[in-house]
Motif scaffolding. Structure first.
Motif, PDB file in Angstrom:
ATOM      1  N   ASP A 328       0.828  -1.209   0.000  1.00 52.55           N
ATOM      2  CA  ASP A 328       0.000   0.000   0.000  1.00 52.55           C
ATOM      3  C   ASP A 328       0.861   1.258   0.000  1.00 52.55           C
ATOM      4  N   ILE A 329       1.829   1.304   0.904  1.00 56.97           N
ATOM      5  CA  ILE A 329       2.646   2.513   1.035  1.00 56.97           C
ATOM      6  C   ILE A 329       3.456   2.762  -0.228  1.00 56.97           C
ATOM      7  N   SER A 330       4.160   1.727  -0.698  1.00 56.42           N
ATOM      8  CA  SER A 330       5.034   1.907  -1.857  1.00 56.42           C
ATOM      9  C   SER A 330       4.243   2.243  -3.115  1.00 56.42           C
ATOM     10  N   ALA A 331       3.155   1.528  -3.359  1.00 57.70           N
ATOM     11  CA  ALA A 331       2.364   1.752  -4.571  1.00 57.70           C
ATOM     12  C   ALA A 331       1.652   3.102  -4.528  1.00 57.70           C
ATOM     13  N   ALA A 332       1.097   3.485  -3.357  1.00 54.55           N
ATOM     14  CA  ALA A 332       0.378   4.758  -3.246  1.00 54.55           C
ATOM     15  C   ALA A 332       1.327   5.939  -3.404  1.00 54.55           C
ATOM     16  N   LEU A 333       2.505   5.879  -2.789  1.00 55.54           N
ATOM     17  CA  LEU A 333       3.475   6.959  -2.936  1.00 55.54           C
ATOM     18  C   LEU A 333       3.928   7.094  -4.383  1.00 55.54           C
ATOM     19  N   LEU A 334       4.210   5.970  -5.012  1.00 59.55           N
ATOM     20  CA  LEU A 334       4.630   5.996  -6.418  1.00 59.55           C
ATOM     21  C   LEU A 334       3.520   6.575  -7.293  1.00 59.55           C
ATOM     22  N   ALA A 335       2.276   6.171  -7.029  1.00 60.02           N
ATOM     23  CA  ALA A 335       1.151   6.676  -7.820  1.00 60.02           C
ATOM     24  C   ALA A 335       0.976   8.176  -7.624  1.00 60.02           C
ATOM     25  N   LEU A 336       1.133   8.667  -6.386  1.00 59.56           N
ATOM     26  CA  LEU A 336       1.005  10.102  -6.138  1.00 59.56           C
ATOM     27  C   LEU A 336       2.071  10.901  -6.890  1.00 59.56           C
ATOM     28  N   ILE A 337       3.288  10.376  -6.934  1.00 57.36           N
ATOM     29  CA  ILE A 337       4.367  11.067  -7.636  1.00 57.36           C
ATOM     30  C   ILE A 337       4.110  11.086  -9.141  1.00 57.36           C
ATOM     31  N   VAL A 338       3.763   9.905  -9.688  1.00 61.75           N
ATOM     32  CA  VAL A 338       3.553   9.800 -11.131  1.00 61.75           C
ATOM     33  C   VAL A 338       2.329  10.600 -11.574  1.00 61.75           C
ATOM     34  N   GLY A 369     -14.248   0.270  13.324  1.00 59.26           N
ATOM     35  CA  GLY A 369     -15.220   1.304  13.641  1.00 59.26           C
ATOM     36  C   GLY A 369     -14.654   2.692  13.810  1.00 59.26           C
ATOM     37  N   GLY A 370     -13.337   2.860  13.665  1.00 59.37           N
ATOM     38  CA  GLY A 370     -12.743   4.194  13.764  1.00 59.37           C
ATOM     39  C   GLY A 370     -13.121   5.060  12.565  1.00 59.37           C
ATOM     40  N   THR A 371     -13.252   6.352  12.782  1.00 60.93           N
ATOM     41  CA  THR A 371     -13.633   7.256  11.696  1.00 60.93           C
ATOM     42  C   THR A 371     -12.421   8.025  11.170  1.00 60.93           C
ATOM     43  N   PHE A 372     -12.498   8.454   9.931  1.00 63.04           N
ATOM     44  CA  PHE A 372     -11.441   9.258   9.317  1.00 63.04           C
ATOM     45  C   PHE A 372     -12.072  10.149   8.257  1.00 63.04           C
ATOM     46  N   ARG A 373     -11.336  11.140   7.809  1.00 62.47           N
ATOM     47  CA  ARG A 373     -11.808  12.065   6.785  1.00 62.47           C
ATOM     48  C   ARG A 373     -11.312  11.603   5.430  1.00 62.47           C
ATOM     49  N   MET A 374     -12.206  11.079   4.621  1.00 62.80           N
ATOM     50  CA  MET A 374     -11.830  10.578   3.297  1.00 62.80           C
ATOM     51  C   MET A 374     -11.809  11.721   2.289  1.00 62.80           C
ATOM     52  N   LEU A 375     -10.780  11.733   1.438  1.00 58.63           N
ATOM     53  CA  LEU A 375     -10.595  12.788   0.452  1.00 58.63           C
ATOM     54  C   LEU A 375     -11.138  12.360  -0.912  1.00 58.63           C
ATOM     55  N   PRO A 426      -7.586  11.237  -4.916  1.00 53.89           N
ATOM     56  CA  PRO A 426      -6.998  11.781  -3.677  1.00 53.89           C
ATOM     57  C   PRO A 426      -6.983  10.799  -2.512  1.00 53.89           C
ATOM     58  N   GLN A 427      -7.759   9.733  -2.600  1.00 56.05           N
ATOM     59  CA  GLN A 427      -7.748   8.744  -1.523  1.00 56.05           C
ATOM     60  C   GLN A 427      -6.415   8.007  -1.434  1.00 56.05           C
ATOM     61  N   VAL A 431      -4.531   6.279   1.822  1.00 51.29           N
ATOM     62  CA  VAL A 431      -3.806   5.005   1.850  1.00 51.29           C
ATOM     63  C   VAL A 431      -2.435   5.195   2.485  1.00 51.29           C
ATOM     64  N   VAL A 432      -1.725   6.251   2.103  1.00 52.07           N
ATOM     65  CA  VAL A 432      -0.400   6.524   2.674  1.00 52.07           C
ATOM     66  C   VAL A 432      -0.509   6.734   4.182  1.00 52.07           C
ATOM     67  N   ARG A 433      -1.547   7.417   4.620  1.00 53.50           N
ATOM     68  CA  ARG A 433      -1.734   7.702   6.048  1.00 53.50           C
ATOM     69  C   ARG A 433      -2.146   6.457   6.839  1.00 53.50           C
ATOM     70  N   GLY A 434      -2.510   5.394   6.152  1.00 48.27           N
ATOM     71  CA  GLY A 434      -2.885   4.165   6.839  1.00 48.27           C
ATOM     72  C   GLY A 434      -4.348   4.077   7.204  1.00 48.27           C
ATOM     73  N   GLU A 435      -5.156   5.015   6.722  1.00 54.88           N
ATOM     74  CA  GLU A 435      -6.582   4.992   7.013  1.00 54.88           C
ATOM     75  C   GLU A 435      -7.341   4.073   6.063  1.00 54.88           C
ATOM     76  N   MET A 436      -6.773   3.862   4.877  1.00 52.73           N
ATOM     77  CA  MET A 436      -7.373   2.997   3.872  1.00 52.73           C
ATOM     78  C   MET A 436      -6.296   2.102   3.288  1.00 52.73           C
ATOM     79  N   SER A 437      -6.751   1.140   2.489  1.00 51.62           N
ATOM     80  CA  SER A 437      -5.847   0.270   1.748  1.00 51.62           C
ATOM     81  C   SER A 437      -6.143   0.440   0.259  1.00 51.62           C
ATOM     82  N   LEU A 438      -5.228  -0.010  -0.578  1.00 51.42           N
ATOM     83  CA  LEU A 438      -5.498   0.060  -2.012  1.00 51.42           C
ATOM     84  C   LEU A 438      -6.696  -0.798  -2.381  1.00 51.42           C
ATOM     85  N   VAL A 439      -6.805  -1.959  -1.745  1.00 48.44           N
ATOM     86  CA  VAL A 439      -7.910  -2.887  -2.019  1.00 48.44           C
ATOM     87  C   VAL A 439      -8.575  -3.254  -0.701  1.00 48.44           C
ATOM     88  N   GLY A 440      -9.892  -3.225  -0.702  1.00 48.76           N
ATOM     89  CA  GLY A 440     -10.612  -3.572   0.515  1.00 48.76           C
ATOM     90  C   GLY A 440     -12.100  -3.363   0.334  1.00 48.76           C
TER      91      GLY A 440
END
Length: 517
Positions: A328-338, A369-375, A426-427, A431-440
């Motif tokens: 998740d971290i590696s793929a999301a960071l790479l995707a954000l850069i590209v 059950g934890g909440t987060f602000r999705m972009l 933007p999500q 994913v980078v923040r650990g609130e979501m995953s690439l797949v789920g």
């Protein structure tokens, strides 16, 4: 006038076949105490049954051989350049041996098993495992013999060959799926059981993309109305009485019988049915009553003739989840850069199209059950939440979620962004923040969670995903029950290989959207 489609059959050549395969005609109402009706045999022009498996396996065997032979030739060239002059003559022999072992591993790991054709990740997994086993065997040989400078074999040949093998199977799978849309390369089956079980199994087969079965008939234990199934599997011929199974199989030309669920006649009758079907070479398949359990979690263990089915507990923590997080971290960071130029462009278009910020933040419920602000990129007017109550009576969604195909709150830019799922990009930051995953599972709203009943809360056992089974299987077109079923199936049966397949299919869905509005 009948329309025909030209297609290619391995070892047979190009052929013209009808675009639709005619179903067997089963006239009349069937009663086990009366003479059985005459059943029209399957069309002889349709490529089905056991023979196609042999031809398809032969085609895969040839393709695998060509790819592995090419990889061996490549490795021989690399080895010949990299080793000492006294070992140059040994390089082709070493490469040929590697190729032969690789071919043997492909057979040993049953990568061409007919039961894994065209559906699921197991076919790809076995190819990777066979290649890894070959790689490991030769790594041990190199270490034990002290042979040096064979790095090219491990760093180039095996990875390249493995990717080529997986790619070739993907190409064959797409070809096979297309042929199955026209009724070819299917195993014709008769489903046996109580009416509700027959309907369930038949509907799951009908809804499964790339399913290898074509249900040509059903035999129901106990009373049932009419002579054909209804609902999602409307039109399948129906026979009453288990003693009519063999007659139905013979007349319909079925290759297999699926026993759906528990029968009142018990296991002894199923065993005797298997013996009787041996005479015609018809396979017997028993559908498990365990729904939403993937094959890798099921292990059979015979104990003195008693087949025990072990179901592994789903894993919600542990090493696999660490691997998932690293991806998740590696793929999301790479995707954000590209994708940064695209993200900036989309943000600018949103701001210029309508008044308001480029990003929309919404509270969603995450793991445990934890909440987060999705972009998301804002695809609606800024008053969308206030306008919702006025439109709620026009809801075209699945009842729990509000969806409207022609939603007046959606902006011009938002219309095509939502169609191609660009508003979700933007999500990647979630994913980078650990609130979501690439797949789920799909990230739910708090109002949805408050309405959860039964075991639906199990969707919250793992992180929600940027994409998932819900996105590649219809999205907003899914009803609530199907959406929950897909999410629960993923939660309990996910795998790294499965995630990669879902991500790949997501790209295809983005190019050819379905249910996105």
């Amino acid at each position: 006038m009948t329309e025909y489609r030209e297609f290619f059959v391995p070892h047979t050549g190009w052929s013209l076949q009808p675009k639709t395969t005619p179903k067997p005609a089963w006239p009349g109402d069937v009663d086990e105490h009366k003479n059985l009706p005459s059943i029209t045999p399957a069309s002889t022009k349709t490529v089905t049954g056991v023979p196609w498996r042999m031809r398809y396996q032969a085609s895969l065997r040839i393709t695998d051989f060509v790819i592995i032979a090419a990889a061996a030739i490549l490795s021989a060239n690399l080895l010949g350049r990299g080793v000492e002059s006294t070992e140059v003559a040994f390089a082709p022999s070493f490469a040929a041996l590697a190729g032969l072992v690789w071919i043997g591993m492909m057979s040993g790991f049953r990568t061409r098993d007919a039961r894994i054709f065209g559906v699921g990740a197991l076919e790809y997994k076995r190819i990777v495992h066979a290649s890894a086993a070959t790689f490991g065997a030769f790594a041990v040989v190199v270490v034990l013999t002290g042979v040096q400078d064979y790095r090219g074999l491990f760093l180039v040949t095996f990875p390249t060959g493995t990717l080529a093998l997986v790619g070739s199977r993907w190409i064959w799978r797409n070809w096979l799926t297309k042929q199955r849309e026209y009724g070819h390369f299917l195993s014709r089956v008769v489903v046996v059981g109580r009416l509700q079980d027959v309907e369930y199994v038949s509907s799951r087969i009908a809804k499964t993309a790339g399913a290898a079965y074509d249900v040509v008939g059903a035999v129901v234990e106990g009373p049932c109305p009419g002579d054909r199934l209804g609902g999602a599997v409307h039109g399948i011929p129906l026979t009453r009485g288990l003693r009519n199974v063999e007659h139905t199989v013979a007349e319909s030309g079925a290759d297999a019988v699926i026993v759906a669920g528990q029968l009142r006649k018990g296991g002894n009758w199923v065993r005797e049915l298997g013996w009787n079907l041996e005479r015609s070479g018809t396979e017997l398949v028993v559908a498990s009553s365990l729904t939403n359990v993937a094959g890798p979690r099921i292990q059979m263990r015979p104990v003195e003739g008693l087949p025990l089915m072990h179901v592994e507990l789903p894993q919600f923590t542990g090493g696999r989840h660490v691997v998932k997080r690293c991806i998740d971290i590696s793929a999301a960071l790479l995707a954000l850069i590209v994708l940064m130029p695209l993200l900036l462009t989309l943000g600018l278009l949103v701001v210029r199209d309508s008044t308001g910020p480029a990003l929309f933040r919404q509270e969603r419920v995450g793991r445990q059950g934890g909440t987060f602000r999705m972009l998301k990129f804002r695809s609606m007017v800024t008053t969308a939440e206030a306008d919702l109550e006025k439109l709620r009576k026009e809801n075209q969604g699945n009842g729990v979620l509000f969806k409207l195909r022609e939603d007046p709150r959606v902006t011009r830019v938002g219309t095509w962004m939502r169609k191609y799922s660009l508003d979700e990009l933007p999500q990647l930051w979630n994913v980078v923040r650990g609130e979501m995953s690439l797949v789920g599972p799909r990230p739910p709203l708090p109002s949805e969670v408050n309405s959860y009943a039964g075991h639906t809360h199990r969707r919250l056992y793992i992180k929600p995903g940027l994409t998932g089974l819900w996105q590649i299987n219809g999205r907003s077109d899914l009803d609530w029950e199907e959406s929950v079923r897909l999410d629960l199936y993923y939660v309990e049966n996910w795998s790294v290989t499965g995630d990669l397949m879902i991500m790949w299919r997501t790209f295809k869905v983005m190019l050819k959207p379905e249910g996105a509005y």
